[in-house]
Design a protein around this motif. Structure first.
Motif, PDB file in Angstrom:
ATOM      1  N   PHE A  36      10.328  -5.751 -12.350  1.00 44.40           N
ATOM      2  CA  PHE A  36       9.302  -5.863 -13.397  1.00 44.40           C
ATOM      3  C   PHE A  36       9.922  -5.898 -14.798  1.00 44.40           C
ATOM      4  O   PHE A  36       9.336  -5.417 -15.764  1.00 44.40           O
ATOM      5  N   GLU A  37      11.121  -6.490 -14.896  1.00 48.92           N
ATOM      6  CA  GLU A  37      11.777  -6.562 -16.202  1.00 48.92           C
ATOM      7  C   GLU A  37      11.077  -7.553 -17.127  1.00 48.92           C
ATOM      8  O   GLU A  37      11.150  -7.427 -18.356  1.00 48.92           O
ATOM      9  N   THR A  38      10.408  -8.533 -16.554  1.00 51.16           N
ATOM     10  CA  THR A  38       9.650  -9.511 -17.361  1.00 51.16           C
ATOM     11  C   THR A  38       8.158  -9.375 -17.068  1.00 51.16           C
ATOM     12  O   THR A  38       7.450 -10.363 -16.878  1.00 51.16           O
ATOM     13  N   GLY A  39       7.688  -8.136 -17.052  1.00 50.54           N
ATOM     14  CA  GLY A  39       6.275  -7.904 -16.781  1.00 50.54           C
ATOM     15  C   GLY A  39       5.936  -8.234 -15.344  1.00 50.54           C
ATOM     16  O   GLY A  39       6.674  -7.904 -14.415  1.00 50.54           O
ATOM     17  N   TYR A  40       4.812  -8.930 -15.147  1.00 54.28           N
ATOM     18  CA  TYR A  40       4.384  -9.322 -13.810  1.00 54.28           C
ATOM     19  C   TYR A  40       4.671 -10.797 -13.524  1.00 54.28           C
ATOM     20  O   TYR A  40       4.006 -11.421 -12.692  1.00 54.28           O
ATOM     21  N   THR A  41       5.685 -11.352 -14.184  1.00 49.11           N
ATOM     22  CA  THR A  41       6.122 -12.710 -13.870  1.00 49.11           C
ATOM     23  C   THR A  41       6.470 -12.808 -12.387  1.00 49.11           C
ATOM     24  O   THR A  41       7.242 -12.001 -11.860  1.00 49.11           O
ATOM     25  N   GLY A  42       5.902 -13.793 -11.697  1.00 45.59           N
ATOM     26  CA  GLY A  42       6.141 -13.971 -10.273  1.00 45.59           C
ATOM     27  C   GLY A  42       5.167 -13.222  -9.386  1.00 45.59           C
ATOM     28  O   GLY A  42       5.113 -13.481  -8.185  1.00 45.59           O
ATOM     29  N   TRP A  43       4.402 -12.282  -9.954  1.00 50.25           N
ATOM     30  CA  TRP A  43       3.437 -11.494  -9.202  1.00 50.25           C
ATOM     31  C   TRP A  43       2.018 -11.956  -9.508  1.00 50.25           C
ATOM     32  O   TRP A  43       1.727 -12.342 -10.633  1.00 50.25           O
ATOM     33  N   PHE A  44       1.124 -11.912  -8.524  1.00 45.20           N
ATOM     34  CA  PHE A  44      -0.304 -12.032  -8.823  1.00 45.20           C
ATOM     35  C   PHE A  44      -0.862 -10.619  -8.931  1.00 45.20           C
ATOM     36  O   PHE A  44      -0.375  -9.682  -8.272  1.00 45.20           O
ATOM     37  N   THR A  45      -1.842 -10.435  -9.778  1.00 51.26           N
ATOM     38  CA  THR A  45      -2.433  -9.113  -9.988  1.00 51.26           C
ATOM     39  C   THR A  45      -3.946  -9.193  -9.842  1.00 51.26           C
ATOM     40  O   THR A  45      -4.545 -10.261  -9.986  1.00 51.26           O
ATOM     41  N   PHE A  46      -4.571  -8.057  -9.559  1.00 53.34           N
ATOM     42  CA  PHE A  46      -6.030  -7.995  -9.465  1.00 53.34           C
ATOM     43  C   PHE A  46      -6.464  -6.581  -9.810  1.00 53.34           C
ATOM     44  O   PHE A  46      -5.706  -5.618  -9.653  1.00 53.34           O
ATOM     45  N   GLY A  47      -7.690  -6.456 -10.292  1.00 56.65           N
ATOM     46  CA  GLY A  47      -8.178  -5.170 -10.755  1.00 56.65           C
ATOM     47  C   GLY A  47      -7.856  -4.968 -12.220  1.00 56.65           C
ATOM     48  O   GLY A  47      -6.986  -5.634 -12.788  1.00 56.65           O
ATOM     49  N   VAL A  84     -10.259  -1.297  -5.896  1.00 53.92           N
ATOM     50  CA  VAL A  84      -8.865  -1.601  -5.585  1.00 53.92           C
ATOM     51  C   VAL A  84      -8.253  -2.360  -6.751  1.00 53.92           C
ATOM     52  O   VAL A  84      -8.823  -3.341  -7.237  1.00 53.92           O
ATOM     53  N   SER A  85      -7.102  -1.906  -7.204  1.00 50.85           N
ATOM     54  CA  SER A  85      -6.273  -2.654  -8.147  1.00 50.85           C
ATOM     55  C   SER A  85      -4.910  -2.836  -7.507  1.00 50.85           C
ATOM     56  O   SER A  85      -4.496  -2.026  -6.674  1.00 50.85           O
ATOM     57  N   GLY A  86      -4.188  -3.890  -7.907  1.00 50.12           N
ATOM     58  CA  GLY A  86      -2.882  -4.072  -7.301  1.00 50.12           C
ATOM     59  C   GLY A  86      -2.170  -5.321  -7.729  1.00 50.12           C
ATOM     60  O   GLY A  86      -2.604  -6.055  -8.620  1.00 50.12           O
ATOM     61  N   CYS A  87      -1.060  -5.577  -7.059  1.00 46.89           N
ATOM     62  CA  CYS A  87      -0.249  -6.766  -7.320  1.00 46.89           C
ATOM     63  C   CYS A  87       0.442  -7.166  -6.033  1.00 46.89           C
ATOM     64  O   CYS A  87       0.502  -6.384  -5.070  1.00 46.89           O
ATOM     65  N   GLY A  88       0.961  -8.388  -6.003  1.00 46.69           N
ATOM     66  CA  GLY A  88       1.642  -8.844  -4.804  1.00 46.69           C
ATOM     67  C   GLY A  88       2.348 -10.161  -5.004  1.00 46.69           C
ATOM     68  O   GLY A  88       2.237 -10.809  -6.050  1.00 46.69           O
ATOM     69  N   GLN A  89       3.103 -10.543  -3.995  1.00 43.05           N
ATOM     70  CA  GLN A  89       3.711 -11.868  -3.930  1.00 43.05           C
ATOM     71  C   GLN A  89       3.483 -12.432  -2.534  1.00 43.05           C
ATOM     72  O   GLN A  89       3.414 -11.671  -1.555  1.00 43.05           O
ATOM     73  N   ALA A  90       3.337 -13.756  -2.449  1.00 40.60           N
ATOM     74  CA  ALA A  90       3.014 -14.421  -1.189  1.00 40.60           C
ATOM     75  C   ALA A  90       4.110 -15.414  -0.814  1.00 40.60           C
ATOM     76  O   ALA A  90       4.730 -16.039  -1.685  1.00 40.60           O
ATOM     77  N   PHE A  91       4.316 -15.577   0.506  1.00 40.13           N
ATOM     78  CA  PHE A  91       5.324 -16.482   1.022  1.00 40.13           C
ATOM     79  C   PHE A  91       4.754 -17.185   2.244  1.00 40.13           C
ATOM     80  O   PHE A  91       4.097 -16.562   3.082  1.00 40.13           O
ATOM     81  N   THR A  92       4.989 -18.464   2.356  1.00 41.05           N
ATOM     82  CA  THR A  92       4.441 -19.259   3.459  1.00 41.05           C
ATOM     83  C   THR A  92       5.468 -19.430   4.571  1.00 41.05           C
ATOM     84  O   THR A  92       6.666 -19.190   4.386  1.00 41.05           O
ATOM     85  N   SER A  93       4.969 -19.832   5.717  1.00 41.26           N
ATOM     86  CA  SER A  93       5.763 -20.180   6.898  1.00 41.26           C
ATOM     87  C   SER A  93       6.643 -19.046   7.410  1.00 41.26           C
ATOM     88  O   SER A  93       7.846 -19.234   7.674  1.00 41.26           O
TER      89      SER A  93
END
Length: 415
Positions: A36-47, A84-93
Motif C-alpha cells: 500500500f505504498e501508493t495507496g490502493y493502486t491495483g486494489w478495488f475497494t468497497f464500503g 461490509v467494507s474492504g478491498c481486494g485484487q482479482a485474477f483470472t484463469s
C-alpha cells in the motif's frame, strides 16, 4: 502440526533458523502494490471506510510508507445493520487443483480496539480467498477465510496471518480479499500491510487408505453415528464435491462420529490427517460452548475390544472461526493383540449444546519404516515471523511440521 510458545531471552531483533530439510521454494507474489505504498493502486475497494495509514494519518505501518486501514460504516446506527467494507485484487484463469496462499500482517491499535465477547456477534476483519465461476461477476463456488482482527486480537503489534484454498472445478476467477464485517454499532479498526498472494508448489501424492476421504458426493465408505451428514454447500467444503457436517446428539451419553476400519498388526504405526472447520456461517462453536471434536486412532483386538489409542483435540471453543485447519495424529506402535485399526472423528457434547463442525480431505495410512523421513507427509514446512519483534524477555515463533521432529532454533542479536 503447529508448534508455538517458544520462550526466548534476547534483545533487539530475532532471526530464527529451523534445521529441517530444505527451504521451501519462493512463491511469486501476484499482488500489485502489496504494501500500500501508493495507496490502493491495483486494489478495488468497497464500503465507506477504506483508508490509507501513513505519516499524515494514524502513522501505523509495518514497513514502507503506507498500510491499509479498514473499519465499519455504521449504517442505520444506533440500530445495527450489517455492513461490509474492504478491498481486494482479482485474477483470472486459476488452475484447478492448485493451492493458493494469502498471507501478510494485521494490526489492531489500543487507541481504537474492537469490542465484543464472541467473534460472530461483533466486528471483525477477515482475509479471504474466493473462487468464482466467471471471469467477471458470477457466483462464488469455493472459499476459505481467517479472522485477522477482532475483540481478542492482541493490540499494538503486527501479527502474521496465513490462509490457503484449493481451486475448485469450474473456477474462472480468484480474488484475495480483506473484509471488515460490522454486525453491530461498535467501533474498532484493523490495519494490514506487507501482503502476499500466490500459488504454492504442488503437494506430493500419497496413497490414502480411506475410501472417499474427500467426501466426493456422499459419505460412502464411512460408518457414521449420531448427527453426521453430507454437505455440498460451497462454503462448507474445502474441496469439491462436499464435506461431512457433524453436530451434537443433544444427549451427553451419546457422541456423533464417523470412522473406517482396516486390518492392522502389532507394532504397526499409523497416521491420520483431517481438515476441520467451525464457522460463523452456521452454528459456530465459540464463547462458553463446551463441545469438543477429536481426531482419534483406535487399535482393536480380534474381538473388536479397544486395546490402544492416540487422539488430538481438533475443535473447541478456542478454534479460529471460518477457516479450514489440518490436524495430524501419529500413533505409537500398536499393542500386542492388535488386529484392526479405526480412524475416528468424534463430536463430544457434554452439555447438550448446539454448534457444528465440518470435516474434509481426510487421510489415513501406515507409517512406513522407523525414521520420520519414511512418514507420508501431506503437509509441508511453514515458518511464521515471531511476535513480537523486536522483543524483550520472550517472543512467540509458530511453525508447521509435516511430522513430529526435533528442531533447532537459533537466536541472534543485531550484532
Amino acid at each position: 502440526m503447529r508448534y508455538h510458545n517458544v520462550r526466548l531471552w534476547a534483545v533487539l531483533a530475532v532471526i530464527a533458523a529451523l534445521a529441517i530439510g530444505s527451504p521451501a521454494a519462493a512463491v511469486t507474489n501476484l499482488l500489485t502494490n502489496p504494501g500500500f505504498e501508493t495507496g490502493y493502486t491495483g486494489w478495488f475497494t468497497f464500503g465507506p471506510n477504506v483508508l490509507i495509514s501513513n505519516a499524515g494519518n494514524d502513522n501505523i505501518m509495518r514497513s514502507g510508507t503506507g498500510a491499509s486501514k479498514i473499519y465499519g460504516g455504521f449504517p442505520m446506527c444506533p440500530v445495527p445493520s450489517f455492513n461490509v467494507s474492504g478491498c481486494g485484487q482479482a485474477f483470472t484463469s486459476p488452475t484447478v487443483g492448485r493451492l493458493y496462499e494469502f498471507k501478510g500482517y494485521s494490526y489492531v491499535s489500543s487507541a481504537d480496539v474492537i469490542p465484543g465477547t464472541e467473534v460472530c456477534a461483533y466486528n471483525r476483519m477477515i482475509a479471504k480467498i474466493v473462487f468464482f465461476n466467471a471471469a467477471s461477476g458470477g457466483a462464488e463456488i469455493g472459499s476459505n477465510e481467517i479472522v485477522i482482527g477482532d475483540f481478542d486480537t492482541p493490540t499494538d503489534q503486527w501479527i502474521p496471518f496465513n490462509v490457503t484454498a484449493i481451486v475448485p472445478t469450474g473456477a474462472l476467477r480468484v480474488e484475495a480479499l480483506l473484509l471488515y464485517l460490522q454486525p453491530a454499532c461498535d467501533g474498532g479498526a484493523v490495519f494490514a500491510d506487507d501482503l502476499s498472494f500466490g500459488i504454492l508448489p504442488p503437494l506430493p501424492t500419497v496413497t490414502n487408505q480411506l475410501v472417499n476421504g474427500n467426501f466426493n458426493g456422499n459419505l460412502t465408505g464411512w460408518t457414521v453415528f449420531g448427527n453426521v451428514y453430507y454437505d455440498a454447500r460451497y462454503w462448507a467444503r474445502r474441496t469439491p464435491a462436499g464435506s461431512a457436517k457433524m453436530y451434537s446428539t443433544f444427549n451427553p451419553a451419546f457422541n456423533s462420529g464417523m470412522y473406517q476400519e482396516f486390518a492392522a498388526a502389532p507394532a504397526s504405526r499409523h497416521r491420520f490427517d483431517v481438515f476441520v472447520m467451525t464457522t460463523c456461517f452456521e452454528s459456530p462453536i465459540q464463547g462458553t460452548n463446551t463441545n469438543t471434536v477429536l481426531a482419534r486412532v483406535v487399535y482393536l483386538d480380534a474381538a473388536l475390544n479397544e486395546i490402544g489409542s492416540k487422539e488430538a483435540t481438533v475443535v473447541d471453543n478456542t478454534a479460529p472461526l471460518g477457516t479450514w485447519r489440518e490436524f495430524t495424529v501419529i500413533t505409537d506402535p500398536a499393542p500386542a493383540g492388535t488386529a484392526h485399526v479405526r480412524p475416528y472423528v468424534l463430536f463430544i457434547s457434554p452439555n447438550s449444546e448446539g454448534g457444528a463442525i465440518w470435516v474434509d480431505d481426510a487421510y489415513f495410512g501406515a507409517v512406513v519404516g522407523t525414521g520420520v523421513g519414511d512418514t507420508p507427509a501431506p503437509i509441508t514446512l511453514s515458518v511464521y515471523p515471531n511476535v513480537p519483534n523486536p522483543f524483550g524477555q520472550n517472543t512467540r515463533i509458530d511453525f508447521d511440521l509435516a511430522y513430529p521432529d526435533n528442531v533447532e532454533v537459533s537466536v541472534y542479536d543485531v550484532a
